[in-house]
Scaffold this motif. Structure first.
Motif, PDB file in Angstrom:
ATOM      1  N   UNK A 102       4.979   2.741  -8.903  1.00 48.54           N
ATOM      2  CA  UNK A 102       6.269   2.288  -8.372  1.00 48.54           C
ATOM      3  C   UNK A 102       6.672   3.085  -7.143  1.00 48.54           C
ATOM      4  N   UNK A 103       6.505   4.400  -7.208  1.00 53.13           N
ATOM      5  CA  UNK A 103       6.843   5.199  -6.029  1.00 53.13           C
ATOM      6  C   UNK A 103       5.960   4.808  -4.853  1.00 53.13           C
ATOM      7  N   UNK A 104       4.669   4.623  -5.108  1.00 51.20           N
ATOM      8  CA  UNK A 104       3.756   4.266  -4.019  1.00 51.20           C
ATOM      9  C   UNK A 104       4.106   2.936  -3.379  1.00 51.20           C
ATOM     10  N   UNK A 105       4.440   1.947  -4.199  1.00 51.14           N
ATOM     11  CA  UNK A 105       4.807   0.647  -3.640  1.00 51.14           C
ATOM     12  C   UNK A 105       6.088   0.755  -2.809  1.00 51.14           C
ATOM     13  N   UNK A 106       7.020   1.530  -3.295  1.00 50.38           N
ATOM     14  CA  UNK A 106       8.286   1.686  -2.569  1.00 50.38           C
ATOM     15  C   UNK A 106       8.053   2.356  -1.229  1.00 50.38           C
ATOM     16  N   UNK A 107       7.380   3.489  -1.249  1.00 55.29           N
ATOM     17  CA  UNK A 107       7.142   4.249  -0.014  1.00 55.29           C
ATOM     18  C   UNK A 107       6.327   3.434   0.981  1.00 55.29           C
ATOM     19  N   UNK A 108       5.240   2.847   0.527  1.00 55.10           N
ATOM     20  CA  UNK A 108       4.332   2.173   1.446  1.00 55.10           C
ATOM     21  C   UNK A 108       4.880   0.846   1.957  1.00 55.10           C
ATOM     22  N   UNK A 109       5.776   0.217   1.203  1.00 55.87           N
ATOM     23  CA  UNK A 109       6.447  -0.976   1.733  1.00 55.87           C
ATOM     24  C   UNK A 109       7.324  -0.598   2.921  1.00 55.87           C
ATOM     25  N   UNK A 110       8.082   0.486   2.772  1.00 52.61           N
ATOM     26  CA  UNK A 110       8.898   0.951   3.895  1.00 52.61           C
ATOM     27  C   UNK A 110       8.044   1.441   5.052  1.00 52.61           C
ATOM     28  N   UNK A 111       6.949   2.148   4.751  1.00 52.31           N
ATOM     29  CA  UNK A 111       6.052   2.641   5.801  1.00 52.31           C
ATOM     30  C   UNK A 111       5.415   1.483   6.563  1.00 52.31           C
ATOM     31  N   UNK A 112       4.982   0.460   5.842  1.00 57.44           N
ATOM     32  CA  UNK A 112       4.367  -0.698   6.496  1.00 57.44           C
ATOM     33  C   UNK A 112       5.363  -1.382   7.432  1.00 57.44           C
ATOM     34  N   UNK A 113       6.612  -1.527   6.985  1.00 56.33           N
ATOM     35  CA  UNK A 113       7.606  -2.147   7.858  1.00 56.33           C
ATOM     36  C   UNK A 113       7.791  -1.349   9.133  1.00 56.33           C
ATOM     37  N   UNK A 114       7.859  -0.036   9.022  1.00 52.15           N
ATOM     38  CA  UNK A 114       8.053   0.797  10.212  1.00 52.15           C
ATOM     39  C   UNK A 114       6.852   0.690  11.157  1.00 52.15           C
ATOM     40  N   UNK A 115       5.650   0.679  10.600  1.00 48.66           N
ATOM     41  CA  UNK A 115       4.463   0.537  11.440  1.00 48.66           C
ATOM     42  C   UNK A 115       4.419  -0.841  12.108  1.00 48.66           C
ATOM     43  N   UNK A 116       4.791  -1.879  11.361  1.00 52.33           N
ATOM     44  CA  UNK A 116       4.833  -3.224  11.957  1.00 52.33           C
ATOM     45  C   UNK A 116       5.899  -3.294  13.057  1.00 52.33           C
TER      46      UNK A 116
END
Length: 482
Positions: free
Chosen positions: A151-165
């Protein structure tokens, strides 16, 4: 006609730089508004909603003071409404087929859906390593710390992916790589620190497994954002082959561990190679996207991920009552993300066609909602087929009941409409709905109601209804699709 050479265009009287008619049409009255309508030409005639004309007026720099002085109306929206009412609707056919940026091949989306599901095979290889007494709620050993880390990984990486996009959307690929180079390791480190908080004395192997899971999530996010799906698939091939073999015949622990570590190392190495050029790249001169803008996307990842995990837990608990251990709902939902993504593109393509073929806001709303209903129906049919197929193929899995099928389909409505709203940038609503639904599921799990399936059905139905209303309200407007 060049603006610098047009005698009628001065600093005091700018004109909207759009296609203009050579002669005033019959509906253009000899007044300032009529002249402006004639100058706007096909731009005003093709507008589906007055707000589109208002956007054109504002982009030309017309202030409300200038509009009141020249045209006798209070602001750009009032002027746009006057122009919209005065100019007949007209949609000229283009000389060539219109460009549709939302057309994408189905195989590419199916590949991404497969890549979302394949990492789940790591639990097949890792199951013999996760031994010990049952955990909370009678779940297999290590389940709670593993789920907390996921759950933590999905949360963090969803936000990280948005910032990279967001960086990629600015044309700053080096900055996107730098964002991933820093964000992925930080997320992996923090994700490795979460599972020990929820681990028991016998969960040591699960904590180590969860640390590898966190590293994988960061590296795979890097590869997916940068478009390296085929490289990720190649890195997961040993893991996939070993897990499929383990389903048919037990694999020695040494081989299972080697395959797990080998695939993880390959994914991490590929991710590092993708972002390595950012080390020597000069710093971007563009303004950095606001970090707060990525928070709703992270929360949507948290809420939607929790709902999928609760669907898996429901399958596990129901299976244990029948002597089985399965999670076909989670498998179906994960595999369905490929078709879901393709259908999102189909919706965007259909709404773009609606802008060209409808002439009123009501007609556009009706066409858009019809397209959305068709895409959602197609997704639910795919999800139903995947759910029934996963249940049939999973050994000793109890037959699906009508309530569990309804749970799966309603959860599918929640996820697909949430992804649809997110694709338009309207992510705050689905983030709030999914987090609220996940919280309700958490309370239900802790209080152990008499009929948990009925609780889940109520939660999913409510969330689906709220998000359907958000789709109708937010995406039924033409301005949301421009």
């Amino acid at each position: 006609m060049n603006r610098a050479t047009d005698g009628r265009e001065t600093a005091a009287h700018p004109l909207v730089p759009r296609q203009r008619s050579a002669a005033a049409p019959s509906w253009a009255d000899p007044d300032p508004v009529g002249r402006l309508a004639a100058q706007l030409g096909d731009c005003a005639a093709a507008a589906v909603h007055p707000d589109e004309i208002a956007a054109v007026l504002e982009s030309d720099g017309l202030s409300d003071d200038q509009i009141r002085e020249r045209y006798g109306v209070r602001n750009s929206f009032a002027l746009a409404e006057e122009l919209y009412a005065r100019v007949p609707r007209h949609h000229p056919e283009p000389d060539a087929p219109p460009h549709d940026p939302w057309r994408i091949g189905l195989p590419a989306c199916l590949l991404r859906g497969l890549l979302f599901a394949l990492p789940g095979l790591a639990y097949v290889l890792g199951a013999p390593l996760l031994t010990g007494p049952p955990g909370a709620l009678g779940l297999p050993p290590g389940t709670v710390p593993l789920l907390a880390g996921a759950l933590f990984g999905w949360t963090w990486n969803q936000g990280l992916a948005h910032r990279a996009y967001a960086w990629l959307g600015l044309g700053e690929r080096a900055a996107a790589r730098r964002c991933l180079l820093v964000g992925a390791p930080v997320g992996a480190l923090l994700g490795a620190l979460v599972p020990p908080v929820f681990a028991g004395p016998a969960d040591g192997a699960a904590v180590v497994f969860a640390a590898g899971q966190s590293c994988y999530l960061g590296a795979s996010t890097t590869l997916l954002v940068l478009g390296r799906e085929r490289a990720l698939l190649a890195a997961l091939t040993p893991l996939t082959a070993g897990a499929l073999l383990a389903l048919a015949h037990p694999v020695p622990d040494v081989i299972a561990l080697t395959l797990l570590v080998g695939s993880l190392a390959a994914v991490m190495l590929l991710g590092l190679l993708c972002v390595a050029p950012a080390v020597r790249a000069p710093a971007s001169g563009a303004d950095a996207p606001a970090a707060a803008a990525s928070l709703p996307y992270a929360l949507f990842g948290l809420g939607s991920g929790a709902l999928v995990l609760y669907a898996a837990l429901g399958d596990v608990l129901a299976g244990r009552e029948h002597g089985a251990l399965a999670a076909p709902s989670a498998v179906a939902l994960t595999l369905s993300m490929g078709p879901a993504e393709w259908l999102l593109y189909r919706f965007r393509s259909g709404s773009l066609a609606g802008l060209r073929t409808t002439g009123t806001p009501h007609a556009f709303r009706r066409a858009t909602l019809r397209t959305g209903a068709e895409c959602l129906t197609a997704y639910l049919l795919v999800l139903l087929a995947l759910g029934l197929g996963a249940t049939a193929l999973w050994p000793d899995t109890p037959a699906p009941t009508a309530v569990r099928v309804a749970d799966l389909l309603l959860l599918g409505v929640v996820l697909w409409t949430g992804l649809l709203l997110q694709s338009f940038g309207a992510v705050r609503g689905p983030a709030a709905v999914c987090c609220a639904a996940a919280l309700a599921q958490t309370v239900a799990l802790l209080t152990r109601p008499a009929d948990p399936h009925a609780v889940a059905l109520t939660v999913y139905a409510t969330a689906a209804a709220v998000q359907a209303l958000l789709v109708r309200t937010l995406l039924g407007r033409a301005t949301a699709h421009r």
